[in-house]
Design a protein around this motif. Structure first.
Motif, PDB file in Angstrom:
ATOM      1  N   ILE A  44       0.505  -1.566  -0.377  1.00 11.81           N
ATOM      2  CA  ILE A  44       0.309   0.387   0.123  1.00 11.81           C
ATOM      3  C   ILE A  44       0.431   1.501   0.017  1.00 11.81           C
ATOM      4  N   GLY A  45       1.766   1.412  -1.144  1.00 11.22           N
ATOM      5  CA  GLY A  45       2.891   2.771  -0.926  1.00 11.22           C
ATOM      6  C   GLY A  45       2.074   3.837  -2.105  1.00 11.22           C
ATOM      7  N   ASN A  46       3.317   4.157  -2.587  1.00 14.83           N
ATOM      8  CA  ASN A  46       3.147   5.695  -3.059  1.00 14.83           C
ATOM      9  C   ASN A  46       2.145   5.267  -4.594  1.00 14.83           C
ATOM     10  N   ILE A  47       2.825   3.996  -5.270  1.00 15.79           N
ATOM     11  CA  ILE A  47       1.841   3.951  -6.910  1.00 15.79           C
ATOM     12  C   ILE A  47       0.622   3.205  -6.374  1.00 15.79           C
ATOM     13  N   PHE A  48       0.511   2.801  -5.693  1.00 16.05           N
ATOM     14  CA  PHE A  48      -1.111   1.945  -4.918  1.00 16.05           C
ATOM     15  C   PHE A  48      -2.010   2.940  -5.147  1.00 16.05           C
ATOM     16  N   ARG A  49      -1.574   4.117  -4.047  1.00 17.05           N
ATOM     17  CA  ARG A  49      -2.358   5.543  -3.459  1.00 17.05           C
ATOM     18  C   ARG A  49      -2.713   6.185  -4.777  1.00 17.05           C
ATOM     19  N   VAL A  50      -2.133   6.387  -5.173  1.00 16.43           N
ATOM     20  CA  VAL A  50      -2.191   7.552  -6.335  1.00 16.43           C
ATOM     21  C   VAL A  50      -2.646   7.247  -7.934  1.00 16.43           C
ATOM     22  N   PHE A  51      -2.636   5.829  -7.602  1.00 17.77           N
ATOM     23  CA  PHE A  51      -3.070   4.785  -8.985  1.00 17.77           C
ATOM     24  C   PHE A  51      -4.291   4.185  -9.068  1.00 17.77           C
ATOM     25  N   PHE A 242      -6.072 -15.558 -11.870  1.00 13.08           N
ATOM     26  CA  PHE A 242      -4.571 -14.213 -12.009  1.00 13.08           C
ATOM     27  C   PHE A 242      -4.111 -14.005 -12.800  1.00 13.08           C
ATOM     28  N   PRO A 243      -5.297 -13.153 -13.262  1.00 10.44           N
ATOM     29  CA  PRO A 243      -4.681 -11.967 -14.777  1.00 10.44           C
ATOM     30  C   PRO A 243      -3.602 -11.718 -14.921  1.00 10.44           C
ATOM     31  N   TRP A 244      -3.194 -11.416 -15.758  1.00  6.45           N
ATOM     32  CA  TRP A 244      -1.552 -11.079 -16.595  1.00  6.45           C
ATOM     33  C   TRP A 244      -2.264  -9.416 -16.123  1.00  6.45           C
ATOM     34  N   THR A 245      -1.045  -8.306 -16.443  1.00  3.41           N
ATOM     35  CA  THR A 245      -1.646  -7.191 -16.422  1.00  3.41           C
ATOM     36  C   THR A 245      -0.115  -6.506 -16.673  1.00  3.41           C
ATOM     37  N   MET A 246      -0.296  -5.265 -17.092  1.00  2.00           N
ATOM     38  CA  MET A 246       0.812  -4.081 -17.852  1.00  2.00           C
ATOM     39  C   MET A 246       0.177  -2.963 -16.458  1.00  2.00           C
ATOM     40  N   ILE A 247       1.246  -2.312 -16.072  1.00  2.00           N
ATOM     41  CA  ILE A 247       0.835  -0.870 -15.077  1.00  2.00           C
ATOM     42  C   ILE A 247       1.769  -0.081 -15.021  1.00  2.00           C
ATOM     43  N   ASP A 248       1.527   0.883 -15.981  1.00  4.28           N
ATOM     44  CA  ASP A 248       3.030   1.800 -15.839  1.00  4.28           C
ATOM     45  C   ASP A 248       2.386   3.474 -15.358  1.00  4.28           C
ATOM     46  N   LYS A 249       3.031   3.991 -14.597  1.00  2.00           N
ATOM     47  CA  LYS A 249       3.279   4.933 -14.261  1.00  2.00           C
ATOM     48  C   LYS A 249       4.167   5.744 -13.244  1.00  2.00           C
ATOM     49  N   ILE A 250       5.186   7.399 -13.642  1.00  2.00           N
ATOM     50  CA  ILE A 250       6.450   7.432 -12.491  1.00  2.00           C
ATOM     51  C   ILE A 250       5.897   7.764 -11.515  1.00  2.00           C
ATOM     52  N   THR A 251       5.988   7.155 -10.303  1.00  2.00           N
ATOM     53  CA  THR A 251       6.207   7.891  -9.134  1.00  2.00           C
ATOM     54  C   THR A 251       7.190   8.266  -8.431  1.00  2.00           C
ATOM     55  N   PRO A 252       8.164   9.389  -8.344  1.00  2.00           N
ATOM     56  CA  PRO A 252       8.590   8.895  -7.671  1.00  2.00           C
ATOM     57  C   PRO A 252       8.576   9.702  -6.107  1.00  2.00           C
ATOM     58  N   ARG A 253      10.238   9.176  -5.297  1.00  2.00           N
ATOM     59  CA  ARG A 253      10.344   8.827  -3.534  1.00  2.00           C
ATOM     60  C   ARG A 253       9.507  10.897  -3.441  1.00  2.00           C
ATOM     61  N   PRO A 254       8.752  11.086  -2.571  1.00  2.00           N
ATOM     62  CA  PRO A 254       7.840  11.364  -2.101  1.00  2.00           C
ATOM     63  C   PRO A 254       9.299  13.272  -1.936  1.00  2.00           C
ATOM     64  N   SER A 255       8.350  14.061  -2.540  1.00  2.00           N
ATOM     65  CA  SER A 255       9.430  15.578  -2.744  1.00  2.00           C
ATOM     66  C   SER A 255       9.123  16.735  -1.327  1.00  2.00           C
ATOM     67  N   GLU A 256      10.689  17.028  -0.603  1.00  2.00           N
ATOM     68  CA  GLU A 256       9.783  18.068   0.080  1.00  2.00           C
ATOM     69  C   GLU A 256       9.745  19.370   0.439  1.00  2.00           C
ATOM     70  N   GLN A 291      -0.559   7.889 -17.096  1.00  2.00           N
ATOM     71  CA  GLN A 291      -0.957   6.684 -16.653  1.00  2.00           C
ATOM     72  C   GLN A 291      -1.318   5.537 -17.532  1.00  2.00           C
ATOM     73  N   TYR A 292      -0.514   3.900 -17.353  1.00  4.24           N
ATOM     74  CA  TYR A 292      -2.010   3.014 -18.078  1.00  4.24           C
ATOM     75  C   TYR A 292      -1.685   1.717 -16.989  1.00  4.24           C
ATOM     76  N   LEU A 293      -2.380   1.184 -17.486  1.00  8.00           N
ATOM     77  CA  LEU A 293      -3.224  -0.433 -16.902  1.00  8.00           C
ATOM     78  C   LEU A 293      -3.646  -1.164 -17.612  1.00  8.00           C
ATOM     79  N   VAL A 294      -3.184  -1.806 -17.895  1.00 10.00           N
ATOM     80  CA  VAL A 294      -3.714  -3.080 -18.961  1.00 10.00           C
ATOM     81  C   VAL A 294      -4.196  -4.256 -18.440  1.00 10.00           C
ATOM     82  N   VAL A 295      -4.736  -4.730 -18.184  1.00 15.12           N
ATOM     83  CA  VAL A 295      -6.025  -5.824 -16.792  1.00 15.12           C
ATOM     84  C   VAL A 295      -6.577  -7.065 -18.020  1.00 15.12           C
ATOM     85  N   GLU A 296      -6.275  -8.559 -17.905  1.00 16.75           N
ATOM     86  CA  GLU A 296      -6.752  -9.412 -18.651  1.00 16.75           C
ATOM     87  C   GLU A 296      -7.853  -9.533 -18.103  1.00 16.75           C
TER      88      GLU A 296
END
Length: 538
Positions: A44-51, A242-256, A291-296
């Motif tokens: 439940i880190g960064n990419i999960f929360r934002v995407f 167990f669906p296959w997926t492709m996920i894409d979103k650049i999520t850097p570390r949080p910025s001070e 952002q891109y998400l392709v899901v079987e």
């Protein structure tokens, strides 16, 4: 202004700060989700929360969902204590556009945060209750590729996996053991169907996930922890998919910097934290817009209307081609090629490195020249248009603040996917991979990075990587500034099919990489000189 249920009731203050609030009743959604969960997520880190949190938020706003996501953490429990609980599971999304503008929104779709700890009865029993719920349709995962691994490079079980196998379901500690234990609970409470959805960056992620769960099941069956009926349930993809997926979103570390801007706008307690497991996280998530998400489409118990939030729902072949396009050609290979070189050449930020003519040429060679020659075409996405967007818009986005060191995290776990697949494709197409120059340079750069000494002789800290210590031991004796210290230290690595999916010597590039590496350790400035020398041949 506090990022809490009570705090967001002051809508005027948030709107004055330019932050959009949920248009639905977040507390009612949370209660409904607790009573009848539909979507659970592990990692439940960064990419999960934002995407993924953003996808659920969109569906809630549109009235396409009436429940949110149940959040489960199986690795870094500090995330629950420091980022979820104090903020009532709310998150603040900050989308950073290349022109410097930002879109800020409070995400209210994350409804409950649970630590998957078998030694904490309340949390463990709550997790069982959730998995037993007939309403549950999908369990998604962003636990990184290493989260699915059961074995070391030598083929033996990892020590913590060995313990999970021997101790059984009630003492599960790893993600694969925990999810298998929860499947056992679901089986025992009615065997309702379910989809387990890996959304991590690895080709055929659903297949990798399924193999790990089936192997854990088989090992437990051998020891009498589970019966044949459970094994049949897990093996039946009409029951457990167990669906296959492709996920894409650049999520850097949080910025001070963004944290300071939010606090200046009146939002309290926005400073990032570094957890005991070295997770870099904050109450907000800063990320790019694309952002891109392709899901079987394999959901035997139904699914949310994901396509109404921009998700591509497709067949397995399309997902596989989309994933291979991204992970083996367009995005991840360039990250993995340039991240290590950025550290060695003294760059902190990846967008700055992308402005280096030598590194830009290396990126172009790895992507356009070598990757595009064997790229699969998923049709729903154009490989060239996807790469064009990365090179002209996404990678150069200075406002993301993405670091070269972040791109080196867990690199060893993705080398086979990011480079080995293309090497295999060249062998299949041309008989060997001797036409490649960029990918051998990239592999050389990763090995050179592992020495922890930059091109001017200064030491630096390596990013976390489960194989870093083992590989550094293999590199023992190599001295930057003395090429004669390179003997046969690289042979174990370059011939290791567990790392690269192929013996690089058999592919015709192992010796070339040794030659490049020998040149890169010649002394100060040797890394750049070597890169320039080989790129000039193209």
């Amino acid at each position: 202004m506090k990022l809490t249920y009570e705090g967001i009731k002051n809508r005027e203050g948030w709107e004055t700060a330019g932050i959009t609030l949920p248009g639905y009743d977040v507390e009612a959604v949370a209660e409904a989700t607790k009573k009848a969960p539909r979507w659970v997520h592990f990692g439940i880190g960064n990419i999960f929360r934002v995407f993924l949190g953003g996808i659920a938020d969109t569906l809630l706003e549109k009235g396409e969902m009436d429940r949110g996501i149940t959040c489960v953490e199986a690795f870094d429990y500090d995330v629950v204590d420091k980022i979820y609980d104090p903020f009532d599971n709310l998150s603040l999304s900050v989308i950073l556009h290349g022109d410097g503008t930002q879109d800020k929104k409070v995400i209210g779709s994350l409804t409950e945060a649970i630590k998957a700890q078998c030694d904490q009865p309340e949390a463990w029993n709550r997790l069982k209750e959730i998995f037993a719920a007939p309403s549950l349709q999908m369990v998604s995962f962003t636990i990184t590729e290493k989260g699915y691994a059961l074995k070391k490079a030598d083929g033996n079980f990892l020590p913590f996996i060995e313990k999970d196998i021997e101790n059984g379901p009630e003492e599960a500690t790893s993600a694969m053991a925990i999810v298998t234990a929860m499947l056992l609970e679901r089986y025992q409470k009615g065997a309702t169907p379910l989809s387990l959805v890996s959304m991590d960056n690895c080709s055929k992620n659903g297949e990798k996930f399924r193999e790990s769960v089936l192997e854990m099941t088989e090992e437990w069956k051998k020891r009498g922890f589970v019966d044949d009926g459970f094994a049949a349930y897990v093996n039946d993809e009409s029951k457990v998919a167990f669906p296959w997926t492709m996920i894409d979103k650049i999520t850097p570390r949080p910025s001070e910097k963004i944290a300071a801007e939010l606090e200046a706008a009146g939002v309290e307690n926005m400073q990032p934290v570094i957890t005991s497991k070295r997770t870099y996280i904050a109450p907000f998530v800063n990320a790019e817009g694309p952002q891109y998400l392709v899901v079987e489409d394999s959901f035997p118990n139904g699914r949310p209307a994901l396509e109404k939030a921009g998700v591509y729902v497709a067949d397995r072949d399309t997902v596989n081609k989309s994933e291979r396009m991204k992970v083996t050609v367009c995005l991840n290979p360039i990250h993995t090629a340039l991240g290590p070189y950025g550290c060695v050449l003294g760059y902190e930020l990846f967008p700055d490195e992308m402005r280096d003519p030598d590194m830009l040429k290396l990126a172009n060679v790895v992507g356009y020249k070598e990757g595009m020659d064997v790229v699969p075409d998923p049709v729903i996405l154009s490989p060239k248009a996807f790469l064009d967007e990365l090179m002209t818009d996404r990678f150069p986005n200075m406002y993301l603040g993405d670091t070269c060191l972040r791109l080196c995290t867990d690199s060893s776990q993705g080398l086979g996917v990011r480079f080995g697949v293309t090497v295999q494709s060249y062998v299949e197409k041309y008989g060997d991979a001797k036409k490649l120059i960029g990918i051998p340079l990239a592999i050389t750069g990763w090995l050179r990075y592992l020495l922890g000494v930059d091109d001017e002789g200064n030491k630096y800290e390596l990013a976390p990587d489960p194989m870093a210590e083992e590989i550094r031991e293999r590199l023992d004796g190599i001295v930057v500034g003395d090429p004669s210290t390179l003997k046969d230290q690289l042979k174990w690595i370059l011939s290791n099919e567990s790392v690269f999916f192929i013996n690089l010597y058999d592919a015709g590039i192992g010796t070339l990489i040794e030659d490049m590496f020998r040149e890169e350790i010649a002394g100060p400035g040797a890394v750049r000189a070597t890169v320039q020398k080989y790129l000039a041949q193209i």
